[in-house]
Design a protein around this motif. Structure first.
Motif, PDB file in Angstrom:
ATOM      1  N   GLY A 156      -6.711   7.111 -14.199  1.00  0.00           N
ATOM      2  CA  GLY A 156      -5.590   6.582 -14.971  1.00  0.00           C
ATOM      3  C   GLY A 156      -4.503   5.932 -14.136  1.00  0.00           C
ATOM      4  O   GLY A 156      -3.474   5.520 -14.679  1.00  0.00           O
ATOM      5  N   ARG A 157      -4.713   5.818 -12.816  1.00  0.00           N
ATOM      6  CA  ARG A 157      -3.680   5.260 -11.944  1.00  0.00           C
ATOM      7  C   ARG A 157      -4.002   3.833 -11.482  1.00  0.00           C
ATOM      8  O   ARG A 157      -3.344   3.305 -10.592  1.00  0.00           O
ATOM      9  N   GLY A 158      -4.981   3.209 -12.081  1.00  0.00           N
ATOM     10  CA  GLY A 158      -5.446   1.912 -11.614  1.00  0.00           C
ATOM     11  C   GLY A 158      -4.402   0.827 -11.607  1.00  0.00           C
ATOM     12  O   GLY A 158      -4.447  -0.085 -10.774  1.00  0.00           O
ATOM     13  N   ASP A 159      -3.426   0.891 -12.526  1.00  0.00           N
ATOM     14  CA  ASP A 159      -2.403  -0.148 -12.610  1.00  0.00           C
ATOM     15  C   ASP A 159      -1.181   0.145 -11.746  1.00  0.00           C
ATOM     16  O   ASP A 159      -0.273  -0.679 -11.663  1.00  0.00           O
ATOM     17  N   ASP A 160      -1.157   1.307 -11.097  1.00  0.00           N
ATOM     18  CA  ASP A 160      -0.026   1.639 -10.219  1.00  0.00           C
ATOM     19  C   ASP A 160      -0.061   0.786  -8.956  1.00  0.00           C
ATOM     20  O   ASP A 160      -1.129   0.313  -8.528  1.00  0.00           O
ATOM     21  N   LEU A 161       1.092   0.632  -8.340  1.00  0.00           N
ATOM     22  CA  LEU A 161       1.190  -0.051  -7.059  1.00  0.00           C
ATOM     23  C   LEU A 161       1.289   0.979  -5.928  1.00  0.00           C
ATOM     24  O   LEU A 161       1.744   2.117  -6.156  1.00  0.00           O
ATOM     25  N   PRO A 162       0.894   0.627  -4.725  1.00  0.00           N
ATOM     26  CA  PRO A 162       0.919   1.588  -3.620  1.00  0.00           C
ATOM     27  C   PRO A 162       2.273   2.245  -3.388  1.00  0.00           C
ATOM     28  O   PRO A 162       2.328   3.405  -2.971  1.00  0.00           O
ATOM     29  N   ARG A 163       3.368   1.539  -3.663  1.00  0.00           N
ATOM     30  CA  ARG A 163       4.691   2.123  -3.417  1.00  0.00           C
ATOM     31  C   ARG A 163       4.976   3.324  -4.315  1.00  0.00           C
ATOM     32  O   ARG A 163       5.915   4.080  -4.062  1.00  0.00           O
ATOM     33  N   GLN A 164       4.192   3.524  -5.353  1.00  0.00           N
ATOM     34  CA  GLN A 164       4.380   4.643  -6.262  1.00  0.00           C
ATOM     35  C   GLN A 164       3.619   5.896  -5.814  1.00  0.00           C
ATOM     36  O   GLN A 164       3.706   6.927  -6.488  1.00  0.00           O
ATOM     37  N   LEU A 165       2.918   5.820  -4.699  1.00  0.00           N
ATOM     38  CA  LEU A 165       2.031   6.905  -4.266  1.00  0.00           C
ATOM     39  C   LEU A 165       2.565   7.624  -3.036  1.00  0.00           C
ATOM     40  O   LEU A 165       3.303   7.058  -2.235  1.00  0.00           O
ATOM     41  N   SER A 166       2.160   8.882  -2.903  1.00  0.00           N
ATOM     42  CA  SER A 166       2.427   9.654  -1.696  1.00  0.00           C
ATOM     43  C   SER A 166       1.431   9.255  -0.606  1.00  0.00           C
ATOM     44  O   SER A 166       0.444   8.541  -0.859  1.00  0.00           O
ATOM     45  N   GLY A 167       1.651   9.751   0.613  1.00  0.00           N
ATOM     46  CA  GLY A 167       0.737   9.462   1.699  1.00  0.00           C
ATOM     47  C   GLY A 167      -0.673   9.961   1.423  1.00  0.00           C
ATOM     48  O   GLY A 167      -1.658   9.262   1.688  1.00  0.00           O
ATOM     49  N   GLY A 168      -0.777  11.161   0.879  1.00  0.00           N
ATOM     50  CA  GLY A 168      -2.093  11.701   0.559  1.00  0.00           C
ATOM     51  C   GLY A 168      -2.803  10.888  -0.503  1.00  0.00           C
ATOM     52  O   GLY A 168      -4.020  10.673  -0.434  1.00  0.00           O
ATOM     53  N   GLU A 169      -2.054  10.413  -1.493  1.00  0.00           N
ATOM     54  CA  GLU A 169      -2.641   9.575  -2.539  1.00  0.00           C
ATOM     55  C   GLU A 169      -3.087   8.231  -1.984  1.00  0.00           C
ATOM     56  O   GLU A 169      -4.133   7.695  -2.366  1.00  0.00           O
ATOM     57  N   LEU A 170      -2.302   7.676  -1.051  1.00  0.00           N
ATOM     58  CA  LEU A 170      -2.699   6.413  -0.426  1.00  0.00           C
ATOM     59  C   LEU A 170      -4.000   6.568   0.352  1.00  0.00           C
ATOM     60  O   LEU A 170      -4.860   5.669   0.337  1.00  0.00           O
ATOM     61  N   GLN A 171      -4.169   7.707   1.019  1.00  0.00           N
ATOM     62  CA  GLN A 171      -5.412   7.908   1.746  1.00  0.00           C
ATOM     63  C   GLN A 171      -6.584   8.084   0.790  1.00  0.00           C
ATOM     64  O   GLN A 171      -7.713   7.687   1.094  1.00  0.00           O
ATOM     65  N   ARG A 172      -6.337   8.651  -0.366  1.00  0.00           N
ATOM     66  CA  ARG A 172      -7.378   8.738  -1.391  1.00  0.00           C
ATOM     67  C   ARG A 172      -7.808   7.334  -1.841  1.00  0.00           C
ATOM     68  O   ARG A 172      -9.005   7.078  -2.066  1.00  0.00           O
ATOM     69  N   VAL A 173      -6.839   6.452  -1.998  1.00  0.00           N
ATOM     70  CA  VAL A 173      -7.163   5.060  -2.341  1.00  0.00           C
ATOM     71  C   VAL A 173      -8.017   4.437  -1.248  1.00  0.00           C
ATOM     72  O   VAL A 173      -9.003   3.737  -1.515  1.00  0.00           O
ATOM     73  N   ALA A 174      -7.647   4.685   0.008  1.00  0.00           N
ATOM     74  CA  ALA A 174      -8.395   4.134   1.132  1.00  0.00           C
ATOM     75  C   ALA A 174      -9.836   4.655   1.142  1.00  0.00           C
ATOM     76  O   ALA A 174     -10.777   3.904   1.435  1.00  0.00           O
TER      77      ALA A 174
END
Length: 237
Positions: A136-154
């Motif tokens: 459900g987070r597909g439309d979010d931008l990276p600035r809305q995420l924590s570091g751990g969430e950004l690594q999950r995206v990666a």
């Protein structure tokens, strides 16, 4: 390589791989190594021994002095630049300490990049985000995420095109211990689920503990670690 993989080519083979720099410093000296599908290997070693050089040689970003690297049976070390780029796009995934997500793209768009580069439909991006806990987070931008969430995206971006080999360079170096633990558990889980072979370079004992094998790079070769404790004791001498 596991016995079950013996009838197919390993995801990664390094054959007699050697590399020295202009100063005469040898970083790799006839290194032989194989990594099978679904296997998670951690590479450790002191700073400056050549861990990053090894990753660059595997990815075809540097040239070896001798020997060769095969990705899914293809000799990336003998391909021209265009062919090596195509092989990287199709067969490799990368996860780095600094995440390297594109700030102006949504999460779904970030994860779709490898699919688009390979001429594949972007639909699997949302399912991959859900697999790493970002449903459900597909439309979010990276600035809305924590570091751990950004690594999950990666991680999602690295695995979405089902690569044969995943290269991870200090993937939890920017994360607190609890978040690092969660990300590493996810990385291991998704490695097994997708069948990718994963090589992770790390200085962290906690990170290495998630691997199926821990190998120490020293004196130009990879050595099986009897234990992380013994490795650390040798460094302290």
């Amino acid at each position: 390589m596991h016995p079950a993989d013996s009838e197919i080519s390993p995801a990664l083979e390094c054959r007699r791989l050697s590399k020295a720099y202009g100063s005469g410093r040898v970083v790799l000296d006839g290194l032989d190594f194989a990594l099978g599908a679904g296997e998670f290997v951690a590479i450790m070693g002191d700073s400056g021994v050549g861990k990053s050089t090894l990753l660059n040689l595997i990815a075809g970003l540097e040239s070896a002095d001798s020997g060769e690297v095969l990705i899914d049976g293809a000799p990336i070390s003998r391909l021209n630049d265009d062919a090596a780029t195509r092989l990287r796009r199709q067969k490799l995934g990368f996860v780095f300490q600094a995440f390297h997500v594109l700030p102006h793209l949504t999460l779904a768009q970030n994860v779709s990049v490898p699919l688009l580069l390979n001429g594949m439909p972007p639909a699997p991006a949302l399912a991959m985000l859900a697999a790493v806990g970002l449903d459900g987070r597909g439309d979010d931008l990276p600035r809305q995420l924590s570091g751990g969430e950004l690594q999950r995206v990666a991680i999602a971006r690295a695995l979405v095109h089902r690569p044969r080999l995943l290269l991870a360079d200090e993937p939890t170096g920017n994360l607190d211990p609890q978040t690092a633990h969660e990300v590493l558990a996810l990385l291991r889980e998704e490695t097994k689920a997708t069948g990718a072979a994963t090589m992770m370079v790390t200085h962290s004992e906690a990170a290495a503990a998630f691997a199926d094998r821990v190998l120490i790079l020293s004196d130009g070769a990879l050595h099986a670690a009897a234990s992380l404790a013994s490795f650390n004791a040798s460094r302290d001498r």
